[in-house]
Design an enzyme around this catalytic site. Structure first.
Site, PDB file in Angstrom:
ATOM      1  CG  HIS A 106      -1.784  -1.167   1.378  1.00 26.88           C
ATOM      2  ND1 HIS A 106      -2.666  -1.574   0.404  1.00 26.88           N
ATOM      3  CD2 HIS A 106      -1.907  -2.064   2.389  1.00 26.88           C
ATOM      4  CE1 HIS A 106      -3.302  -2.657   0.817  1.00 26.88           C
ATOM      5  NE2 HIS A 106      -2.853  -2.979   2.006  1.00 26.88           N
ATOM      6  CG  HIS A 157       0.358  10.436   6.751  1.00 24.57           C
ATOM      7  ND1 HIS A 157      -0.602   9.711   6.083  1.00 24.57           N
ATOM      8  CD2 HIS A 157       0.084  11.741   6.497  1.00 24.57           C
ATOM      9  CE1 HIS A 157      -1.414  10.557   5.457  1.00 24.57           C
ATOM     10  NE2 HIS A 157      -1.010  11.777   5.686  1.00 24.57           N
TER      11      HIS A 157
HETATM   12 ZN    ZN Z   1      -1.005   7.686   5.777  1.00 24.58          ZN
END
Ligand code: ZN
Length: 377
Positions: A106, A157
């Site tokens: 991902h 992130h």
């Molecule tokens: Zn993320």
């Protein structure tokens, strides 16, 4: 002169806006930390970005009312002076501390030791777990959060969990369990040496499930230099299981990668179908009445959005607020230059009339020159 002043002030505004431009962030992927992320067993999520509109069927939190990412409408953010600068500690890692870098199908995940921590800006203490990225394709941008409708090329992130819980698995299901620091990546003229510490290894983990050990480096270099300007809101993981347990910080300042680096990020990895791993971002979610706080007053910074918006309708949408700040400064500079020019002209006129008086009446028709000035002064 005043036209030049206007132009100058507009350029200055653009530069200011650029420096303070963008804001947003997001993060997620709590499941990426799970030991199952390499397998396709029951513990592994079968979700895909192609299926992102239907995540709520298997993961009911994904259909909740506090989901991430969101669009940050800067005109609607609430300035909150009590939002102190984000402080981080332990982010500078020695090269002999090895970190795992993994393609989980991902995204690319860099595992972080829990010695890295958020020590200021949040009411509680958080330890780092991992960081990962979201990106688009050679054809388009891929940040998760958007600002005034603008999607940035990519987004980082950095995932942390609240130290009052024993580990991230326990924390991620608690309302105050997670804190994610998010920042936008854009293309600039220089190679970014911190991102190179990750990007240079991507070719070794092209296939899903592959991982490589990389030397430690200063992880703080992956974040913007300015940790004072940010947006804050309560949201969720942006991937299944979409737990609504994330206190989001999205930094206003963007991070610059070279064009080649951005290309490496976007083209190096493949997913579980051996297709290019691209466009790994979720669509923005409804706020459902949530408020987005800002650590700064956003109006002065909204001009930049004008220059960075690729989408005309989005630009039109916020052009009014952008113009507000731009007009004030432009008029200010214009008036300043006009006053200076007027004073200068008055001075010249006065000086000239003095010279005229000193000169003999017969010379009164002689054209004024500098040499005359010197001779009579
Ligand atoms: Zn993320």
């Amino acid at each position: 002169m005043s036209r030049a002043a206007l132009r100058f002030s507009l350029l200055l505004l653009a530069a200011l806006g650029r420096a303070g431009a963008d804001s947003e962030h997001d993060q997620e992927h709590g499941d990426e930390d799970s030991p199952h992320s390499r397998e396709k067993g029951p513990g592994h999520s079968h979700w895909s970005y192609e299926d992102r509109e239907h995540w709520g069927v298997d993961y009911k939190d994904c259909a909740g009312t506090m989901q991430s990412p969101i669009n940050i409408d800067t005109a609607k953010t609430i300035f909150s002076p009590q939002l102190r600068p984000i402080q981080i500690s332990g982010y500078s890692l020695p090269a002999n501390e090895k970190l795992k870098l993994r393609n989980n199908g991902h995204t690319v995940v860099l595992e972080l030791p829990n010695s890295l921590a958020i020590t200021g800006g949040y009411a509680q203490q958080y330890r780092a777990v991992q960081l990962h990225l979201h990106w688009g394709s050679p054809l388009g941008p891929g940040s998760e959060h958007t600002v005034n409708g603008h999607r940035f090329p990519a987004e980082i992130h950095v995932v942390h969990y609240n130290t009052k819980y024993d580990n991230v698995q326990k924390a991620m299901v608690q309302p105050d369990g997670l804190a994610v620091l998010g920042a936008f990546l854009e293309v600039g003229p220089m190679e970014n040496p911190y991102y190179q510490e990750i990007l240079q290894h991507l070719y070794k983990i092209r296939q899903e499930g592959k991982e490589v050990s990389v030397p430690g480096f200063n992880i703080a270099g992956l974040l913007p230099a300015n940790l004072k300007l940010y947006f804050h809101y309560n949201g969720s993981l942006t991937t299944p299981p979409c737990y609504q347990t994330v206190k989001w910080t999205v930094f206003n300042q963007t991070i610059l990668l070279s064009y080649n680096q951005m290309s490496m990020l976007v083209t190096s990895l493949t997913n579980d179908d051996s297709k290019p791993l691209q466009n790994n971002y979720r669509m923005v979610q409804d706020l459902h009445g949530r408020r987005v706080l800002a650590s700064f007053q956003t109006t002065l910074f909204s001009v930049k959005q004008l220059s960075s918006d690729s989408d005309g309708s989005a630009a039109a949408e916020h052009s009014s607020s952008s113009f507000h700040a731009g007009d004030v400064l432009a008029v200010l500079f214009g008036v300043l230059f006009a006053v200076t020019a007027l004073a200068f002209m008055l001075y010249i006129c006065k000086h000239r009339s003095q010279n005229t008086r000193l000169d003999s009446p017969t010379k009164s028709k002689v054209i004024y020159t500098a040499a005359t000035t010197e001779a009579t002064a």
